[in-house]
Design an enzyme around this catalytic site. Structure first.
Site, PDB file in Angstrom:
ATOM      1  N   GLU A  19      -8.582  -3.901   2.167  1.00 45.57           N
ATOM      2  CA  GLU A  19      -7.744  -4.183   3.124  1.00 45.57           C
ATOM      3  C   GLU A  19      -8.508  -4.948   4.422  1.00 45.57           C
ATOM      4  OE1 GLU A  19      -5.227   0.184   2.889  1.00 45.57           O
ATOM      5  OE2 GLU A  19      -7.023   0.182   4.305  1.00 45.57           O
TER       6      GLU A  19
ATOM      7  N   GLU B 226      -1.780   0.675  -4.051  1.00 46.57           N
ATOM      8  CA  GLU B 226      -1.713   1.840  -3.248  1.00 46.57           C
ATOM      9  C   GLU B 226      -0.562   2.345  -2.673  1.00 46.57           C
ATOM     10  OE1 GLU B 226      -4.617   2.532  -0.347  1.00 46.57           O
ATOM     11  OE2 GLU B 226      -6.345   1.491  -1.051  1.00 46.57           O
TER      12      GLU B 226
END
Length: 676
Positions: free
Chosen positions: A152, A308
Site C-alpha cells: 500500500e 485484499e
C-alpha cells in the site's frame, strides 16, 4: 515482462497469511483448513522485516523457510512480499534522518508502519539489502507464484516534508523545468511577487499562510508519486535479477487520492488492488463496482487481481458494519465479473492483538463453527466452477474520464465553492450509468477514446490543451461527449485557459460561460424547456451546488434555468459537431428524473445521452440488479430482497448447473452466472 501468475485451479483464492502471529501447531491447522476451503494462493511476509533481520545485517530465515515448505507441501502457492512498508525498530534509531516528517514539520514517532521518508537514501540502502537477501534465497523456491513488493504505497507516508525530501524535490524540479525561469512561468510566481531566484530557494508546500502557489502544490504531489515509484522500481529490479516471476504491489483504487495510478500501472506485471466497502453507504455495491471498473481500466482492460478485501467488517471506519449473509459472496463475484482473476482477503486468520484485531478474516475469532467460515468454503467452490472465466475480458461502450491530477487540483483551497468535490461528481454519474445497467471503462482524458460510443466528463477541472484537442477530435469523428460543470477550466499548472470559461472545452461544447454562480448550501434551482412560460405549473427536477451564465455559440439549449441567478439562461445544452455530439449540464442535477417529458434529472439526462449514442443495454430490469458480461459469462447479481427475472438469456448455469432458455430468475440477494 512476466505475465499473470498461472495457477492450475484457474482463479486465485486466499489472502494475506501472517503465521508469525501463531505457534507452529496452528500452522498445521491452517494448512488443513486451506485445503478444505479451496485456498490456492496466500500472501506471505508483508510485515516480516524485523523478524528476518532482527539486527542490521543479521538474518534469520528459519521461520520463513518452514512456512514456505509447509505451504508447498500442501499445494498452496505463495505471493511472497517484500516487508519494506514496515522497517524494523532498529532502523529508526540508527538512521533518524530517514524518519517521516509531516506537513507541520513534526517528526512522527514509531510503533506503526510507513514511518519512513520515501526519499531517504538510508531507507534505500536498507530496503535493497533485505530484498536482495530475500530474492537470492527464495527466487527459485517451488512454492512461489509471484512477488508482492511493499504494501500500500502512499498509505500513511504519501508525502514527506523532511530536509531529505526537500532536497530531492528541488532536484526533481530542476530536471522537470531545466531552469528557474521556466518554473516561474509555469507556476505564475509574479502573482504576489513570489518569484524564485534559484531552485535552492524552493521549499516543499508545508504548513504556510493561506494561498500557497498551486503549481508548487501540484508539482510536489507529482514528485511524491515519482518518489514512491522509484522505491518500487528499486525492489523490482533486484527481484528480476533472481528470477522471472510476476512482480506487483497492491494499489488502493480509488481510495488513495495521492497516488496517480495511471502512472503506476506500467510499472507492475499485473495490476492488483485492495478494496473495502464504505459500509455505511446505502448502496456500497455501486462503490465496489466503480472501484473494480477503474482498476480494470488502470490495467488496460487486462485481467487484474483483487488482492485484499474483507469477509465481514473492517476495523478502521467510524462504524464497522458487518456484512450481511450472502454479501461477501456478492462482493467477491462482482469483482470477478468486472475482470478480477482472483479473490483474496485480508486476512486468513483473525489477529488477537495489534491495530487490526477487530478486522474480519477468513478464519474469524469464532472459528470454523461460524457463518463466515461456511461462506468462505462455499465461495471457494464457486470460484472453482468459475475457472473457465479466467483470462477473459470485459467490454464497454461507455467511458468515464478520471484524472488524478484533476482530482488534486480541484480540491486545493480557494475554489468557487466548498461543494466542488471530484469523487462526488464521478460517483453521481457512475451511479446513473450503473442503474441503467451500463458497464463502463474509465479513461484518462488523453487516452484513445475511439472505442467508446459515449464518453462522460463528470469532473475535469484540470484539462491540458492536448487532452482538450483529443476530446474535440473524438466528437468530430462521431463520438458523443457528456460534460458536467466546472470542467476545462485550467491547464496542468492550474493556470486558467485564456478566454471565457470553459477555455479548453469552449469549441467542442459550442458555448462559453460568462460567470459562475455557486449556490448556497441547500439552495436549489429548477428547469424548463426554452420558451416555456415561467409560471407554468408542473413538477420540475432540481439542481443544486452550482449555476452559471451560459452563452450559446453553436450549441442549442435543451433546458433553461427556470429560477435562481441564471433564470432564463441555458442549463442543459447540446452541440452537434462534425459527426458527433457534445452535451453540457451547468448544475448538479437531482439524481432522479426518468426522461425528457419535463427537464430530466441526472439519470434521465444520462439515459438521453445513452440513447442518442446508440449504447446497448438491458431494459425494464430493477435497478438493484447488477448485470455484467465477462467474455461468455453473464453475471447477474441481485442486491435486492426480492427475486429478479431477466429475459433474453440462454445458456448453462455455472454455479447451479441449471439450463436457461429465455429467462433466468435470480434469488433475492443471490448470484447467477450463465455461460452463454
Amino acid at each position: 515482462m512476466p505475465g499473470y501468475p498461472v495457477l492450475p485451479e484457474g482463479l486465485a483464492y486466499g489472502g494475506d497469511y501472517n503465521p508469525e502471529q501463531w505457534p507452529e501447531e496452528v500452522w498445521r491447522e491452517d494448512v488443513r483448513l486451506m485445503r478444505e476451503a479451496g485456498v490456492n494462493l496466500v500472501t506471505v511476509g508483508v510485515f516480516n522485516w524485523g523478524l528476518i533481520e532482527p539486527a542490521e545485517g543479521e538474518y534469520d530465515f528459519s521461520r520463513l523457510d518452514r512456512i514456505l515448505d509447509l505451504l508447498h507441501s500442501a499445494g498452496v502457492r505463495v505471493d511472497l512480499a517484500t516487508p519494506t512498508s514496515s522497517p524494523p525498530v532498529w532502523f529508526r534509531h540508527r538512521y533518524p534522518a530517514g524518519r517521516l516528517v509531516d506537513h507541520e514539520g513534526r517528526v512522527l514517532g514509531g510503533g506503526s508502519r510507513h514511518s519512513f521518508c520515501p526519499s531517504s537514501p538510508d531507507y534505500a540502502v536498507a530496503s535493497e539489502r533485505i530484498v536482495t537477501a530475500l530474492a537470492a534465497r527464495y527466487g527459485g523456491h517451488p512454492a512461489l507464484a509471484m512477488w508482492h513488493v511493499h504494501n500500500e504505497y502512499g498509505w500513511a507516508n504519501a508525502h514527506c516534508y523532511c530536509p531529505v525530501s526537500a532536497a530531492a524535490f528541488r532536484a526533481w524540479l530542476e530536471h522537470r523545468y531545466g531552469g528557474i525561469d521556466a518554473l516561474n512561468t509555469a507556476w505564475g510566481t509574479t502573482f504576489w511577487g513570489l518569484t524564485y531566484g534559484s531552485f535552492e530557494e524552493i521549499e516543499p508546500p508545508a504548513t504556510a499562510p493561506p494561498g500557497l502557489l498551486n503549481g508548487l502544490r501540484l508539482d510536489f504531489m507529482r514528485f511524491s508519486v515519482d518518489a514512491h515509484i522509484a522505491c518500487f522500481r528499486r525492489e523490482r529490479e533486484v527481484i528480476r535479477r533472481h528470477g522471472d516471476l510476476p512482480v506487483t504491489t497492491n494499489f488502493m483504487i480509488p481510495n488513495c487520492k495521492p497516488m496517480d495510478y495511471w502512472r503506476w500501472a506500467p510499472e507492475v506485471d499485473v495490476v492488483a488492488n485492495d478494496h473495502y466497502l464504505d459500509s455505511e453507504r446505502a448502496d456500497p455495491h455501486i462503490g465496489l463496482a466503480l472501484a473494480a471498473d477503474l482498476t480494470r481500466s488502470v490495467a488496460g482492460g487486462r485481467p487484474w487481481m483483487l488482492i485484499e478485501h474483507s469477509t465481514g467488517a473492517v476495523n478502521w471506519q467510524p462504524r464497522n458494519l458487518a456484512k450481511r449473509p450472502g454479501e461477501m459472496r456478492r462482493n467477491s463475484l462482482a469483482h470477478v465479473a468486472r475482470g478480477s482473476d482472483s479473490v483474496l482477503f485480508f486476512q486468513w486468520r483473525a489477529s488477537r492483538y495489534g491495530a487490526e484485531k477487530f478486522h474480519s478474516a477468513m478464519v474469524p475469532q469464532a472459528g470454523t463453527d461460524s457463518r463466515i467460515w461456511r461462506e468462505v468454503v462455499e465461495l471457494g467452490a464457486d470460484l472453482r466452477r468459475l475457472a473457465p472465466a479466467r483470462g477473459s475480458r470485459v467490454e464497454a461502450e461507455v467511458a468515464v474520464v478520471w484524472d488524478w491530477e484533476s482530482y488534486w487540483a480541484l480540491e486545493l483551497e480557494w475554489r468557487p465553492s466548498a461543494d466542488l468535490r471530484f469523487r462526488e461528481r464521478v460517483e453521481a454519474f457512475y451511479e446513473a450509468l450503473w442503474r441503467e445497467h451500463v458497464t463502463v471503462d474509465f479513461a484518462h482524458p488523453s487516452a484513445d477514446l475511439s472505442p467508446y460510443k459515449l464518453v462522460v466528463l463528470p469532473s475535469a477541472y484540470l484539462l491540458s490543451e492536448a487532452s482538450a484537442k483529443n476530446l474535440h477530435r473524438y466528437v468530430q469523428a462521431g463520438g458523443h461527449l457528456l460534460v458536467s460543470y466546472f470542467s476545462g477550466i485550467v491547464d496542468e499548472n492550474d493556470t486558467i485557459h485564456a478566454g471565457p470559461y470553459p477555455g479548453a472545452l469552449r469549441e467542442v461544447l459550442g458555448l462559453s460561460v460568462e460567470e459562475f454562480h455557486p449556490l448556497r448550501e441547500h439552495e436549489t434551482v429548477t428547469f424548463r424547456p426554452p420558451g416555456t412560460p415561467p409560471d407554468q405549473a408542473r413538477p420540475r427536477p432540481t439542481g443544486r451546488v452550482w449555476s452559471e451564465r451560459v452563452r450559446l455559440a453553436g450549441a442549442r439549449a435543451l433546458y433553461d434555468f427556470a429560477d435562481g441567478p441564471d433564470a432564463g439562461h441555458p442549463a442543459i445544452t447540446r452541440h452537434d459537431l462534425g459527426a458527433g455530439t457534445a452535451w453540457y449540464v451547468a448544475t448538479a442535477l437531482d439524481p432522479r428524473g426518468e426522461g425528457a417529458a419535463h427537464a430530466p434529472g441526472l439519470r434521465g439526462l444520462v439515459a438521453l445521452a445513452l440513447d442518442h449514442a446508440g449504447v446497448s443495454r438491458p431494459r425494464d430490469l430493477p435497478d438493484t440488479l447488477e448485470v455484467v458480461r465477462r467474455g461468455d459469462h453473464l453475471f447477474l447479481i441481485n442486491h435486492a430482497d426480492e427475486p429478479a427475472t431477466v429475459g433474453g438469456v440462454t445458456g448453462t448455469g455455472v454455479l447451479d448447473g441449471a439450463a436457461y432458455a429465455g429467462s433466468a430468475t435470480v434469488p433475492a440477494g443471490g448470484v447467477t452466472v450463465i455461460r452463454t
